[in-house]
Each structure stands twice: as C-alpha cells, then as structure tokens.
Write an enzyme that holds these catalytic residues in place. Structure first.
Site, PDB file in Angstrom:
ATOM      1  N   GLU A   7      12.391  -6.419  -3.459  1.00 56.36           N
ATOM      2  CA  GLU A   7      11.080  -7.078  -3.459  1.00 56.36           C
ATOM      3  C   GLU A   7      10.031  -5.987  -3.463  1.00 56.36           C
ATOM      4  OE1 GLU A   7       7.774  -7.519  -1.007  1.00 56.36           O
ATOM      5  OE2 GLU A   7       9.398  -8.230   0.274  1.00 56.36           O
ATOM      6  N   CYS A  41       2.249  -6.983   0.430  1.00 59.79           N
ATOM      7  CA  CYS A  41       2.716  -7.013  -0.953  1.00 59.79           C
ATOM      8  C   CYS A  41       2.318  -8.289  -1.670  1.00 59.79           C
ATOM      9  CB  CYS A  41       4.231  -6.839  -0.997  1.00 59.79           C
ATOM     10  SG  CYS A  41       5.115  -8.079  -0.014  1.00 59.79           S
TER      11      CYS A  41
END
Length: 219
Positions: A7, A41
C-alpha cells in the site's frame, strides 16, 4: 513464493460537483487534509471543483479552517508538527506555486510548523499538482466540466484514494465507473479506510493487494 501486499500513496483527488453540499464538502475535505498535518497516505491532496461553485467552495474552506483551528492555528492543539526535512520541503512548495492563497500560507521553520493552507490555482501546471503534497496544503483547481475532471484524473497515475462530493447518484456512479483508484468515499473523506470489513489497498502506482480484517490473513 511469499505473498505480498503493498500500500503506497499518490495524489488523491476530490471531486466537487455543482450540485454538491458545498459546506459539507469543504468541512470534510479540510478535516481529511489537515488530520495529522496532512501526513496520511489517503489524505485528500487536491480538489477538482466545478468552476461555477469554485469561489463559494473556497470561501467555505477558509471558514472551516478557522472553525477547526481558530484565527491563529499555530496556537491550536489540533494541528500537528512535521519533522525538519519535511517542513523544509513543504515550505518550498509554498514558494512559486503561482496560485492564490485562500487561507494560511504561513510557517515557522524553527518550530517545524506550517499553517493549514488552501491555495487556488488556475492551471494544472502548478507545482502543487506535480507531486504528492503530504502536508497541510490543499490545492483547489476549478474545472469546466465533469468530463474535464475525469480526464484530468485519468491522465495521471492511479491514486490510493478518491473522494466524491455530489448529490446526484448518477454523477457519483459515473465518476466511480470512469476512474480507477484504491478506494472511494462518497460525500466524506477517509471513511472507507476505517471500516474493519472493507478491503483496503492500492492499484497501479498506489500499490497492489488489499488488507484489513479477514483480507489481512488472505493477502
């Protein structure tokens, strides 16, 4: 062979259409952007707002920054600090962006502090739209149409997260089916990543594979 899930991140767009609840859009986008001083993020990175409502949306972002962090955000306990190297990088982004500062723009280098900042730009060539900001700066780019917004997102790398503020279900579905991202939240930000049963991950440059809940054991 060892299974692997990665990720990553990217520039996460926010679509704000002409029929959106603009106050809700501004409130939830500011909250999502400024949480942890923008260092997440999945933080909303930039806003593609219908040009017909761009001025009103910008006014509301200023209102919500002041509502959440006060007239002097530096004294607020709700805005975080950033390490020295990232502070220097973000201060650099505040120079030469070619846009209009709607709110914020200040910083204290010695204290590793940057104001919660919203900047309105009139061109996709702004340096603020070229790299992941990863800090408390929200960039707003007015667009002429939904098609233009979709084309802009699809011309770049696939983001880890994508956010939609629109009242029309048809418009929501059109954006979702016309773009590709790791995950989507409609009429909010960040929420999809907090659900324990939803798979979470990226696609393309924003990562591969998914985790959370049972998906963590399956990945």
């Amino acid at each position: 062979v060892t299974p692997c899930t990665m990720e990553l991140g990217g520039k996460n767009p926010v679509f704000v259409t002409a029929d959106a609840d603009l106050s809700l859009a501004a409130k939830r986008t500011i909250w999502g952007r400024m949480l942890n001083a923008g260092q997440q993020c999945i933080a909303p990175d930039y806003v593609l707002v219908d040009e017909k409502v761009a001025d009103k949306f910008c006014e509301l972002t200023k209102y919500w920054v002041e509502k959440m962090y006060g007239k002097d955000p530096k004294t607020s306990g709700n805005i975080g600090r950033i390490n020295a190297s990232q502070t220097n990088r973000i201060i650099g982004l505040l120079s030469g962006h070619g846009g209009k500062v709607i709110v914020g723009g200040g910083h204290d280098k010695a204290a590793n502090y940057v104001d919660p900042t919203v900047i309105l730009v009139d061109s996709p060539s702004s340096p603020l739209l070229k790299e992941e900001t990863f800090g408390p700066i929200l960039t707003v780019l007015p667009v002429k149409s939904l098609d233009a917004a979709i084309d802009y997102v699809n011309a770049g790398e696939k983001p880890l997260a994508l956010y939609i503020f629109a009242s029309s279900t048809a418009i929501q579905n059109r954006i979702i089916t016309s773009t590709s991202s790791g995950g989507v939240t409609v009429n909010a930000t960040l929420f999809h990543a907090g659900h324990p049963d939803f798979p979470f991950g990226g696609v393309g440059n924003s990562g591969f594979g998914v985790y959370h809940g049972k998906h963590t054991f399956e990945c």
